[in-house]
Design an enzyme around this catalytic site. Structure first.
Site, PDB file in Angstrom:
ATOM      1  N   ASN A 289       3.630   2.076  10.573  1.00 25.23           N
ATOM      2  CA  ASN A 289       2.335   1.421  10.326  1.00 25.23           C
ATOM      3  C   ASN A 289       2.293  -0.046  10.733  1.00 25.23           C
ATOM      4  O   ASN A 289       1.270  -0.527  11.205  1.00 25.23           O
ATOM      5  CB  ASN A 289       1.991   1.472   8.836  1.00 25.23           C
ATOM      6  CG  ASN A 289       1.901   2.893   8.309  1.00 25.23           C
ATOM      7  OD1 ASN A 289       1.630   3.826   9.063  1.00 25.23           O
ATOM      8  ND2 ASN A 289       2.126   3.057   7.021  1.00 25.23           N
TER       9      ASN A 289
ATOM     10  N   VAL B  19       0.832  -1.205   0.000  1.00 25.20           N
ATOM     11  CA  VAL B  19       0.000   0.000   0.000  1.00 25.20           C
ATOM     12  C   VAL B  19       0.867   1.255   0.000  1.00 25.20           C
ATOM     13  O   VAL B  19       2.054   1.201   0.263  1.00 25.20           O
ATOM     14  CB  VAL B  19      -0.912   0.100   1.242  1.00 25.20           C
ATOM     15  CG1 VAL B  19      -1.997  -0.919   1.189  1.00 25.20           C
ATOM     16  CG2 VAL B  19      -0.119   0.022   2.517  1.00 25.20           C
TER      17      VAL B  19
ATOM     18  N   GLU C 228      -3.298  -8.051  -1.462  1.00 25.57           N
ATOM     19  CA  GLU C 228      -4.194  -7.809  -0.323  1.00 25.57           C
ATOM     20  C   GLU C 228      -5.061  -6.584  -0.582  1.00 25.57           C
ATOM     21  O   GLU C 228      -6.279  -6.633  -0.494  1.00 25.57           O
ATOM     22  CB  GLU C 228      -3.396  -7.675   0.969  1.00 25.57           C
ATOM     23  CG  GLU C 228      -2.207  -6.733   0.817  1.00 25.57           C
ATOM     24  CD  GLU C 228      -1.280  -6.741   1.999  1.00 25.57           C
ATOM     25  OE1 GLU C 228      -1.499  -7.522   2.938  1.00 25.57           O
ATOM     26  OE2 GLU C 228      -0.324  -5.962   2.001  1.00 25.57           O
TER      27      GLU C 228
ATOM     28  N   ILE D 286       3.974   5.075  -2.960  1.00 23.55           N
ATOM     29  CA  ILE D 286       4.998   4.484  -3.828  1.00 23.55           C
ATOM     30  C   ILE D 286       4.392   3.297  -4.583  1.00 23.55           C
ATOM     31  O   ILE D 286       4.543   3.168  -5.802  1.00 23.55           O
ATOM     32  CB  ILE D 286       6.228   4.070  -2.999  1.00 23.55           C
ATOM     33  CG1 ILE D 286       6.820   5.321  -2.324  1.00 23.55           C
ATOM     34  CG2 ILE D 286       7.274   3.382  -3.859  1.00 23.55           C
ATOM     35  CD1 ILE D 286       7.824   5.056  -1.238  1.00 23.55           C
TER      36      ILE D 286
ATOM     37  N   LYS E 222      13.427  12.957   3.826  1.00 27.44           N
ATOM     38  CA  LYS E 222      13.597  14.261   4.502  1.00 27.44           C
ATOM     39  C   LYS E 222      14.616  15.148   3.767  1.00 27.44           C
ATOM     40  O   LYS E 222      15.618  15.607   4.347  1.00 27.44           O
ATOM     41  CB  LYS E 222      14.010  14.083   5.969  1.00 27.44           C
ATOM     42  CG  LYS E 222      13.080  13.183   6.775  1.00 27.44           C
ATOM     43  CD  LYS E 222      11.703  13.762   6.958  1.00 27.44           C
ATOM     44  CE  LYS E 222      10.754  12.810   7.676  1.00 27.44           C
ATOM     45  NZ  LYS E 222       9.345  13.023   7.383  1.00 27.44           N
TER      46      LYS E 222
END
Ligand code: 0RQ
Length: 493
Positions: free
Chosen positions: A374, A259, A284, A262, A398
């Site tokens: 996550n 997910v 999934e 990207i 960053k």
């Protein structure tokens, strides 16, 4: 209808402090929308009266803000597993307010059945329909719904009118027997169906129906930028080269994709590459990009656990069910992510790393070693069992202050033994058949950002002659440098 219509507040009254509550859904798709908010309100009231109120929360993967966000803000989470991605819940578990443990998604249903996590008291299940015989038609996500419906003493149904009854036939609900009686999972091709179109429960367990029409809370994706577009292009060109040299069969193999922004960009690139034939997916999460590719004929069939798509895309699917119904199947995560099936079908798996090391180990979950992002989701289910596994990530984060490729991952999710290919916007490191030193060479040469190449070559030299040349005293210097000065580029060995 034989069942009692109840309010969300009445539903919450069935839930007591310390209960393990199972929720349907996989990502915001199919997760309950209104009962969790009422449980959160009850928690706040109990806390205001000086009483404890927290519940164990198990669900398929992440959920919407109306579940994880509401419960976290009310400090009502005793423990939570597996994947999550809500900002407030993330903050709560990183503070230590909510106990969190990460799990491979395919394993959660069997661990619930084995009793490893305690007794599931109540299941809260979003449904498009429910018959008097206890046949529950699920909505846009399946997750662990069949398992919690079977295990729970009581079931609360959130009957959501946004989801049409024409969904009947989209789901394939199958639960394996447990050892020592388990047999093969009868899924031999991406399209095979092994079970039933609905979840069947004892209707006497359904204690009430809460009506709603709240939509799935699926956020949009960041637009494809030059970095994600280049990662996608690199993945597509690598796969095309593997077809050309005969490694991947000419008919191609099913794709699994993780997910996020990207992953969404990578899928779009696969569709755009003329050397990649139309393909199937055994995955999934079915994201927006898959539906777009399906309409263009680039994806011919997708098996997943959820339709994690934006509202416009879900409406498009529901308005064109005739087109989509023979191209989609939604399965419980125990089957969509099943290691046995992944290995049998020969999946090409594409997941996202936060951080990789020069030897091919992957950290998908922890920011700088200690803060949970996550969770692994299904990445481990697929990676270990793939035809070959790919990890993607931008080479820096960053604004260049963090190199995503470091000497040693600061948290370890997927080992060098399972990770076959690493791809950044810089290029591709094919790790198959390579020793640790050869892997380091391939990764530094092809994947590392130019600003960090010399630093990592110097690290390898410091390790001296060894099978895996590490300097244990400085393996985390880049992380320490970022913590101290905010820029890994200042690292000294
Ligand atoms: O943070 O936006 O604040 O700068 O991490 O976010 O770039 O939008 O990437 O949405 O693709 O998510 C791995 C989290 C990527 C996701 C992850 C910072 C970076 C940015 C990343 P900012 P992006 P995505 C499916 C299968 C789990 C494994 C998996 C994920 C944010 O794909 O959860 O694929 N994967 N599971 O700046 C510190 C680093 C960093 C970093 C990036 N090395 N150190 N911060 N960031 N690298 C899941 C299911 O099964 C449902």
């Amino acid at each position: 209808m034989r069942y009692k219509l109840i309010s969300a507040e009445e539903a919450a009254s069935f839930i007591s402090n310390g209960d393990l509550v199972g929720f349907s859904g996989f990502t915001p798709a199919g997760a309950p929308k209104v009962v969790p908010g009422a449980i959160a309100a009850k928690a706040r009231e109990e806390h205001a009266n000086g009483r404890e109120f927290k519940i164990g929360v198990v669900t398929g993967a992440s959920t919407g803000d109306s579940l994880d966000g509401e419960l976290a803000r009310a400090n009502a989470v005793l423990f939570r597993t597996p994947y999550q991605s809500n900002g407030d819940l993330r903050a709560s578990l990183n503070r230590g307010d909510a106990k969190y443990f990460d799990m491979h998604l395919s394993q959660l249903p069997q661990e619930l059945r084995y009793g490893f996590l305690g007794k599931v008291k109540i299941a809260v299940i979003e449904a498009a329909d429910v018959t008097d015989n206890g046949e529950i038609l699920l909505t846009s996500g399946v997750g662990i719904a069949p398992t919690i419906a079977n295990l729970a003493d009581k079931i609360i149904i959130e009957l959501n009118s946004r989801h049409p009854k024409s969904l009947l036939g989209l789901h394939d609900i199958y639960e394996p027997l447990d050892p020592p009686y388990r047999r093969e999972i009868p899924v031999f091709t991406v399209k095979d169906r092994a079970g039933s179109p609905y979840v069947k429960v004892d209707p006497n367990k359904i204690v009430g129906i809460v009506e709603t029409n709240a939509p799935d809370q699926v956020g949009g994706f960041a637009p494809v930028d030059p970095t994600t577009a280049k990662i996608g292009e690199n993945v597509a060109e690598f796969l095309a080269s593997q077809i050309k040299n005969g490694t991947i069969p000419r008919e191609f193999l099913p794709i699994q994709s993780g997910v996020g922004n990207i992953a969404n960009a990578v899928l779009a690139s696969l569709g755009a590459n003329p050397d990649i034939p139309p393909f199937t997916m055994y995955t999934e999460v079915i994201q927006d990009a898959v539906i777009g590719l399906m309409k263009e004929g680039n994806v011919t069939f997708a098996s997943g656990c959820s339709l994690t798509v934006t509202t416009e895309v879900l409406d498009d699917i529901y308005n064109n069910m005739e087109f989509f119904k023979d191209k989609l199947v939604l399965r419980p995560q125990e089957i969509s992510n099943n290691p046995e099936v992944a290995r049998r079908l020969g999946l090409i798996t594409i997941n996202t790393a936060l951080e990789a090391d020069i030897f091919g180990n992957i950290n998908s979950t922890h920011v700088l070693g200690s803060k949970m992002m996550n969770g692994i989701g299904g990445s481990g289910d697929f990676t270990r069992n793939a035809f070959f596994s790919i990890y993607t990530c931008p080479s820096v984060a960053k604004g260049g202050k963090i190199s995503t490729i470091v000497p040693l991952v600061s948290h370890h999710d997927h080992s060098e033994h399972s990770v076959k290919v690493l791809i950044t916007e810089q290029g591709v490191a094919d790790l198959r058949g390579k020793s640790p030193c050869e892997r380091a060479q391939a990764i530094i040469e092809n994947c590392v950002h130019p600003e960090y190449k010399q630093l990592l070559w110097d690290y390898i030299k410091k390790g001296g002659a060894a099978h895996t040349p590490h300097s244990l005293a400085s393996a985390f210097n880049m992380h320490v440098e970022f913590a101290n000065t905010g820029d890994m580029r200042n690292t000294k060995w």
